[in-house]
Scaffold this motif. Structure first.
Motif, PDB file in Angstrom:
ATOM      1  N   ALA A   1       2.739  34.762  51.816  1.00  0.00           N
ATOM      2  CA  ALA A   1       3.571  35.891  51.398  1.00  0.00           C
ATOM      3  C   ALA A   1       3.288  37.147  52.214  1.00  0.00           C
ATOM      4  CB  ALA A   1       3.371  36.166  49.906  1.00  0.00           C
ATOM      5  N   ASP A   2       2.011  37.480  52.393  1.00  0.00           N
ATOM      6  CA  ASP A   2       1.657  38.671  53.174  1.00  0.00           C
ATOM      7  C   ASP A   2       2.218  38.587  54.585  1.00  0.00           C
ATOM      8  OD1 ASP A   2       0.389  40.480  51.555  1.00  0.00           O
ATOM      9  OD2 ASP A   2      -1.589  39.625  51.811  1.00  0.00           O
ATOM     10  N   GLU A   3       2.057  37.435  55.203  1.00  0.00           N
ATOM     11  CA  GLU A   3       2.531  37.247  56.578  1.00  0.00           C
ATOM     12  C   GLU A   3       4.045  37.358  56.660  1.00  0.00           C
ATOM     13  OE1 GLU A   3       2.436  33.801  60.073  1.00  0.00           O
ATOM     14  OE2 GLU A   3       1.232  33.580  58.263  1.00  0.00           O
ATOM     15  N   MET A   4       4.735  36.775  55.711  1.00  0.00           N
ATOM     16  CA  MET A   4       6.193  36.819  55.718  1.00  0.00           C
ATOM     17  C   MET A   4       6.707  38.245  55.500  1.00  0.00           C
ATOM     18  SD  MET A   4       7.218  33.828  56.451  1.00  0.00           S
ATOM     19  CE  MET A   4       8.961  34.075  56.105  1.00  0.00           C
ATOM     20  N   LEU A   5       6.102  38.961  54.562  1.00  0.00           N
ATOM     21  CA  LEU A   5       6.526  40.339  54.305  1.00  0.00           C
ATOM     22  C   LEU A   5       6.252  41.237  55.504  1.00  0.00           C
ATOM     23  CD1 LEU A   5       5.299  40.700  50.610  1.00  0.00           C
ATOM     24  CD2 LEU A   5       7.680  40.672  51.387  1.00  0.00           C
ATOM     25  N   LEU A   6       5.137  40.990  56.186  1.00  0.00           N
ATOM     26  CA  LEU A   6       4.817  41.760  57.385  1.00  0.00           C
ATOM     27  C   LEU A   6       5.847  41.501  58.484  1.00  0.00           C
ATOM     28  CD1 LEU A   6       2.770  43.706  58.659  1.00  0.00           C
ATOM     29  CD2 LEU A   6       1.486  41.709  59.451  1.00  0.00           C
ATOM     30  N   LYS A   7       6.239  40.240  58.645  1.00  0.00           N
ATOM     31  CA  LYS A   7       7.244  39.893  59.658  1.00  0.00           C
ATOM     32  C   LYS A   7       8.582  40.540  59.340  1.00  0.00           C
ATOM     33  CE  LYS A   7       5.389  35.461  61.283  1.00  0.00           C
ATOM     34  NZ  LYS A   7       5.622  33.989  61.369  1.00  0.00           N
ATOM     35  N   VAL A   8       8.943  40.528  58.072  1.00  0.00           N
ATOM     36  CA  VAL A   8      10.209  41.149  57.664  1.00  0.00           C
ATOM     37  C   VAL A   8      10.193  42.643  57.966  1.00  0.00           C
ATOM     38  CG1 VAL A   8      11.625  41.759  55.667  1.00  0.00           C
ATOM     39  CG2 VAL A   8      10.782  39.424  55.918  1.00  0.00           C
ATOM     40  N   ASN A   9       9.074  43.298  57.665  1.00  0.00           N
ATOM     41  CA  ASN A   9       8.965  44.738  57.958  1.00  0.00           C
ATOM     42  C   ASN A   9       9.093  45.016  59.441  1.00  0.00           C
ATOM     43  OD1 ASN A   9       8.648  45.675  55.315  1.00  0.00           O
ATOM     44  ND2 ASN A   9       6.438  45.360  55.332  1.00  0.00           N
ATOM     45  N   HIS A  10       8.465  44.195  60.258  1.00  0.00           N
ATOM     46  CA  HIS A  10       8.553  44.384  61.704  1.00  0.00           C
ATOM     47  C   HIS A  10       9.985  44.188  62.203  1.00  0.00           C
ATOM     48  CE1 HIS A  10       3.991  43.622  62.564  1.00  0.00           C
ATOM     49  NE2 HIS A  10       4.234  44.789  61.992  1.00  0.00           N
ATOM     50  N   ILE A  11      10.665  43.202  61.660  1.00  0.00           N
ATOM     51  CA  ILE A  11      12.052  42.953  62.059  1.00  0.00           C
ATOM     52  C   ILE A  11      12.926  44.145  61.689  1.00  0.00           C
ATOM     53  CG2 ILE A  11      14.090  41.537  61.589  1.00  0.00           C
ATOM     54  CD1 ILE A  11      12.142  39.152  61.250  1.00  0.00           C
TER      55      ILE A  11
ATOM     56  N   TRP B   1       9.017  36.634  48.036  1.00  0.00           N
ATOM     57  CA  TRP B   1       7.685  36.710  48.654  1.00  0.00           C
ATOM     58  C   TRP B   1       6.853  37.799  47.968  1.00  0.00           C
ATOM     59  CZ3 TRP B   1       6.300  32.664  51.064  1.00  0.00           C
ATOM     60  CH2 TRP B   1       7.191  31.928  51.854  1.00  0.00           C
ATOM     61  N   THR B   2       7.519  38.899  47.600  1.00  0.00           N
ATOM     62  CA  THR B   2       6.813  39.970  46.883  1.00  0.00           C
ATOM     63  C   THR B   2       6.338  39.475  45.524  1.00  0.00           C
ATOM     64  OG1 THR B   2       8.175  41.646  47.988  1.00  0.00           O
ATOM     65  CG2 THR B   2       7.018  42.317  45.972  1.00  0.00           C
ATOM     66  N   ILE B   3       7.174  38.706  44.834  1.00  0.00           N
ATOM     67  CA  ILE B   3       6.788  38.133  43.540  1.00  0.00           C
ATOM     68  C   ILE B   3       5.548  37.259  43.697  1.00  0.00           C
ATOM     69  CG2 ILE B   3       7.464  36.383  41.835  1.00  0.00           C
ATOM     70  CD1 ILE B   3      10.305  37.588  41.959  1.00  0.00           C
ATOM     71  N   LEU B   4       5.544  36.398  44.714  1.00  0.00           N
ATOM     72  CA  LEU B   4       4.388  35.527  44.937  1.00  0.00           C
ATOM     73  C   LEU B   4       3.130  36.336  45.221  1.00  0.00           C
ATOM     74  CD1 LEU B   4       5.834  32.586  47.085  1.00  0.00           C
ATOM     75  CD2 LEU B   4       4.952  32.471  44.749  1.00  0.00           C
ATOM     76  N   LYS B   5       3.270  37.370  46.026  1.00  0.00           N
ATOM     77  CA  LYS B   5       2.131  38.204  46.389  1.00  0.00           C
ATOM     78  C   LYS B   5       1.526  38.887  45.160  1.00  0.00           C
ATOM     79  CE  LYS B   5       0.901  42.087  49.450  1.00  0.00           C
ATOM     80  NZ  LYS B   5       0.310  42.947  48.413  1.00  0.00           N
ATOM     81  N   VAL B   6       2.373  39.531  44.362  1.00  0.00           N
ATOM     82  CA  VAL B   6       1.897  40.270  43.190  1.00  0.00           C
ATOM     83  C   VAL B   6       1.384  39.308  42.120  1.00  0.00           C
ATOM     84  CG1 VAL B   6       2.540  41.884  41.360  1.00  0.00           C
ATOM     85  CG2 VAL B   6       3.443  42.191  43.675  1.00  0.00           C
ATOM     86  N   LEU B   7       2.085  38.185  41.930  1.00  0.00           N
ATOM     87  CA  LEU B   7       1.657  37.199  40.938  1.00  0.00           C
ATOM     88  C   LEU B   7       0.278  36.648  41.282  1.00  0.00           C
ATOM     89  CD1 LEU B   7       2.564  35.624  38.391  1.00  0.00           C
ATOM     90  CD2 LEU B   7       3.472  33.861  39.932  1.00  0.00           C
TER      91      LEU B   7
END
Length: 290
Positions: free
Chosen positions: A68-78, A6-12
């Motif tokens: 990607a942003d939404e998924m990374l945010l959810k992972v951080n919250h978890i 997800w980070t790769i997609l975000k930065v790319l």
């Protein structure tokens, strides 16, 4: 799919270039290309198309990049809440911090907090106050340090206030200000508006901008060397006793003030890490050097 994908997609999506994305993520270009191919295989769609000047996202790739942003945010919250179940102050504290506060206050705060809570790590994002406000509002960071009185509907704490002043190496006649060389610097739009409004209330002619620089510290050095005057918050001049300062006021005679705030969400206090940091900062006197 792994977090790093997800980070790769975000930065790319931000870079629109494989080479720059690989450099940003500190991985080799072949490894990045392989991960992109694996993501495409997993979802069964083509994500990007190579062009002569970079890459172009397909509609499917656009959709995944927006996720990607939404998924990374959810992972951080978890992760936050999982660590919080230990009932300890540990984990990664995400902070959004205005540029000047980052340089002059944040290092001391983090050093002192780390001594009390050695298991805490920090992820710091810096920028203009308006950008930090958006990060805090959208919960991209736990806490935002913002300079200026921006609208905020949740919890906040006033850190300190600064008067606004005219700074120069030698004493100047305020009536002659429009004819004198002013040194301007990049700042957020709220402070810029404050300066412009004060000027229009007091002078019929625009200021003579003799120099424009990127940072307020650079501006201060130019003023120290007698190359012009500047309109700055007093904190910028902390420790420089040989500067001539004239505080400025509005039409009612009230000094112009710039406030620095700590913004955060009520719900974030459920995390031991955030609650400990907020309480720690509230006990500090940030109007003085740490």
């Amino acid at each position: 799919m792994e977090d790093r994908d997800w980070t790769i997609l975000k930065v790319l999506y931000e870079q629109r270039n494989v080479t720059k994305t690989a450099q940003h993520l500190f991985i080799s270009q072949p490894a990045l290309t392989n991960r992109i191919q694996q993501i495409e295989k997993q979802f069964g769609v083509q994500i990007v198309q190579r062009k002569s000047k970079g890459i172009e996202f397909t509609p499917e790739g656009e959709y995944l990049a927006r996720c990607a942003d939404e998924m990374l945010l959810k992972v951080n919250h978890i992760k936050d809440h999982a660590l919080n179940m230990r009932n300890q102050v540990s984990g990664t504290l995400r902070l959004g911090v205005s540029n000047y506060f980052t340089r002059n206050k944040l290092p001391g705060i983090l050093e002192l907090f780390k001594k009390n809570y050695p298991d805490v790590e920090f992820k710091v994002v810096t920028g203009w106050s308006r950008d930090v406000l958006n990060l805090a509002y959208n919960q991209r960071v736990h806490i935002g340090f913002v300079r200026g009185d921006y609208a905020w509907g949740d919890r906040k704490h006033l850190l300190f206030e600064e008067q606004i002043c005219i700074a120069s190496r030698n004493e100047i006649n305020m009536e002659e200000l429009p004819a004198l060389s002013r040194i301007d610097y990049q700042t957020d739009y709220l402070f810029k508006s404050l300066m412009n409004n004060w000027w229009s209330e007091n002078y019929a002619h625009p200021p003579f901008i003799g120099m424009e620089v990127d940072k307020v510290e650079t501006c201060r050095e130019m003023v120290i060397r007698g190359l012009g005057y500047a309109i700055v918050p007093t904190l910028v001049l902390e420790g420089f006793t040989d500067m001539h300062k004239v505080t400025i006021a509005d039409k009612k005679g009230q000094p112009l003030i710039r406030r620095t705030w700590m913004y955060y969400h009520e719900e974030s206090l459920q995390l031991n890490l955030v609650q400990a940091f907020v309480q720690f900062v509230q006990q500090l006197d940030l109007s003085r050097p740490l």
